[in-house]
Design a protein around this motif. Structure first.
Motif, mmCIF file in Angstrom:
data_model
loop_
_atom_site.group_PDB
_atom_site.id
_atom_site.type_symbol
_atom_site.label_atom_id
_atom_site.label_comp_id
_atom_site.label_asym_id
_atom_site.label_seq_id
_atom_site.Cartn_x
_atom_site.Cartn_y
_atom_site.Cartn_z
ATOM 1 N N ALA A 33 -3.630 8.141 -2.799
ATOM 2 C CA ALA A 33 -2.329 7.902 -2.160
ATOM 3 C C ALA A 33 -2.405 8.171 -0.665
ATOM 4 C CB ALA A 33 -1.262 8.780 -2.807
ATOM 5 N N ALA B 86 1.037 3.944 -2.939
ATOM 6 C CA ALA B 86 0.777 5.353 -2.609
ATOM 7 C C ALA B 86 1.843 6.251 -3.248
ATOM 8 C CB ALA B 86 0.762 5.532 -1.093
ATOM 9 N N ARG C 47 0.831 -1.205 0.000
ATOM 10 C CA ARG C 47 0.000 0.000 0.000
ATOM 11 C C ARG C 47 0.870 1.261 0.000
ATOM 12 N NH1 ARG C 47 -3.588 -1.825 5.077
ATOM 13 N NH2 ARG C 47 -1.431 -2.322 5.706
#
Length: 522
Positions: free
Chosen positions: A348, A300, A296
């Motif tokens: 993001a 981002a 993640r």
């Protein structure tokens, strides 16, 4: 001496005088860091040293594979290639080229300090059949082996031993030897004088075995890091060729009436890498864990980068944003996969919050400022983009002379790199940039140690597969795995821009190599 002999001597002296005037002066933003062809797997260094040294398998002006120091090659079994070596070739010191030099070179390239391990990591053994025949056995079937060898330059065993240069110069450890400052190849040009970061001069090899198409006798290579100074040197006639041309100066040079800009697509992909191995980043305010291990966070960062804005404002349109680690022109490139994740700062921020960083974090970013087109400015733009989602980038931009040794030691948390597959095949990028790192050379430039065993399995299969349809399907699968993992952050393919005086002709190659053998002065 008779009148005829005197006249002949005067004609010869005149010819020498004319030849000495056939000089091309190059101004480049950076210097080759060493004359050792195995010390740095960087295209600028390999371009420069490739005029002095040669591989078994060469490439022509269209990057097509052609005979080099080997006249022919064939498979004698699925894992054995037989190379017939060129006879009558001499190194610049007069030593004959033989099979012993090939065996020595492969061992040197695979050994301690070498930056060329990824080219030989799948070679099991090199055997001498006779003085002009060698067998190269690979660990598994390797149908593209000749393509792989086109950047492995052959060194003289005798010269290396006599000059205590049996191991490559190790830029990571600051270790130098005679091969960094002197050279003894078989190529069309000889190294005449080496002054690192000042000037390096080359002279045509009068006893070269092959054809030299151009008429240039001397080449002077001078690093000129300042963009304005480099352009001024071209326009004033102090140099004849500059690379790269600052994008803002293209029209000015083309309108000068003295010089022109040669532009074209380059095969290099510029990307960002992240340390995904350490449990704690070396250069971050996050303690006790590594944010980049979380997909993640990587995603981002990806979605925070406004690559279209970078193309428009920093690169002035002279780049092609990419979603892949290879670009058009590389075997295995699939335009259907070349779709970037959308630029979306809000997405993001959400990904960072989900990963446990709602306020972002700090991390150092390492970048060169004299290696790629507008590299320092690109990194500044990336840092500004990331600041908008709460990530504070401590940007460390520096000359490639200190930058490369640092990141090649993996002394980095977040870095920029550019890559042109030396084989012009996707397997090269998979093997060098994306495979899990091992001691043999696989993943040698996977500096953030991204690792997915499924991708490794596919890379091995791609290496051995001869059916193009099956091979292309496996390449697609491997790149999809890497993209889904957000293993790296691909940015763009930059465009070539060389400034050339009107009285000079040369060949601009898509790999940004500059062979002196094609240089001519009118």
């Amino acid at each position: 001496m008779t009148f005829t002999q005197t006249a002949a001597a005067l004609l010869a002296m005149t010819a020498v005088g004319m030849a000495s005037a056939q000089t091309v002066r190059i101004g480049n933003q950076g210097d080759a860091l060493s004359m050792d062809p195995h010390s740095l797997n960087e295209s600028l260094q390999l371009s420069v040293t490739g005029n002095v040294y040669e591989p078994l398998v060469a490439r022509d002006r269209n990057l097509k594979v052609i005979p080099g120091l080997a006249t022919s090659w064939r498979q004698t079994s699925p894992t054995v290639w037989r190379f017939e070596l060129r006879k009558g070739v001499q190194f610049h010191d007069g030593t004959p080229f033989t099979a012993d030099d090939v065996l020595f070179t492969f061992a040197r390239a695979a050994g301690e300090g070498s930056d060329m391990k990824s080219y030989v990591n799948d070679v099991k053994e090199v055997r001498k059949v006779n003085d002009h025949v060698v067998d190269i056995e690979t660990k598994t079937p390797f149908p593209i082996l000749p393509d792989v060898l086109s950047l492995l330059y052959i060194m003289s065993k005798k010269w290396s031993e006599e000059n205590q240069a049996t191991r490559p110069v190790d830029r990571r450890k600051g270790i130098e030897n005679a091969a960094s400052f002197r050279a003894n190849g078989t190529g069309p040009f000889r190294l005449r004088e080496r002054q690192p970061n000042v000037k390096t001069t080359f002279q045509r090899n009068g006893s070269y075995w092959g054809k030299i198409e151009g008429n240039v006798v001397n080449v002077e290579y001078t690093p000129i890091g300042n963009d304005a100074t480099r352009v001024a040197a071209l326009l004033s006639g102090q140099v004849d060729v500059i690379e790269p041309v600052p994008l803002q100066d293209v029209q000015r040079i083309n309108g000068s009436g003295k010089s022109k800009v040669l532009q074209g697509p380059e095969l290099r992909t510029i990307f960002l890498g992240m340390d995904q191995k350490r449990d704690e980043l070396l250069y971050s305010n996050v303690k006790g864990k590594n944010p980049f291990k979380d997909k993640r966070v990587r995603q981002a960062f990806y979605q925070a980068i406004d690559i279209q804005g970078i193309q428009r404002t920093v690169m002035r349109g002279a780049s092609s944003p990419t979603a892949l680690m290879v670009g058009p022109g590389i075997t295995g490139f699939d335009p259907a996969l070349n779709t970037r994740l959308p630029y979306d700062p809000e997405a993001a921020k959400k990904l960072l919050a989900e990963a446990g960083y709602p306020n972002g974090f700090e991390v150092a970013m390492n970048c060169p400022n004299d290696r790629y087109v507008n590299d320092g400015n690109v990194c500044q733009a990336v840092a500004a983009n990331l600041a908008r989602v709460g990530v504070k980038i401590n940007l460390q931009a520096e000359t490639k002379g200190t930058y490369f040794p640092k990141i090649l030691r993996r002394d980095t948390s977040f870095y920029m790199l550019g890559w042109t597959p030396g084989t012009y095949d996707a397997h090269n990028a998979l093997n060098a940039l994306m495979r899990c790192v091992d001691d043999s050379g696989a993943g040698q430039f996977n500096l953030g140690s991204y690792c997915n065993p499924k991708l490794d399995e596919l890379t091995n299969k791609i290496q051995a597969e001869t059916d193009k349809t099956k091979r292309d399907a496996m390449i697609r699968e491997a790149f999809k795995i890497h993209s889904d993992d957000v293993g790296h952050l691909p940015l763009h393919q930059q465009a070539l821009a060389w400034g050339v005086a009107n009285n000079v002709s040369l060949v601009q190659m898509a790999d940004n190599f500059m062979p002196f053998r094609y240089f001519s002065v009118k």
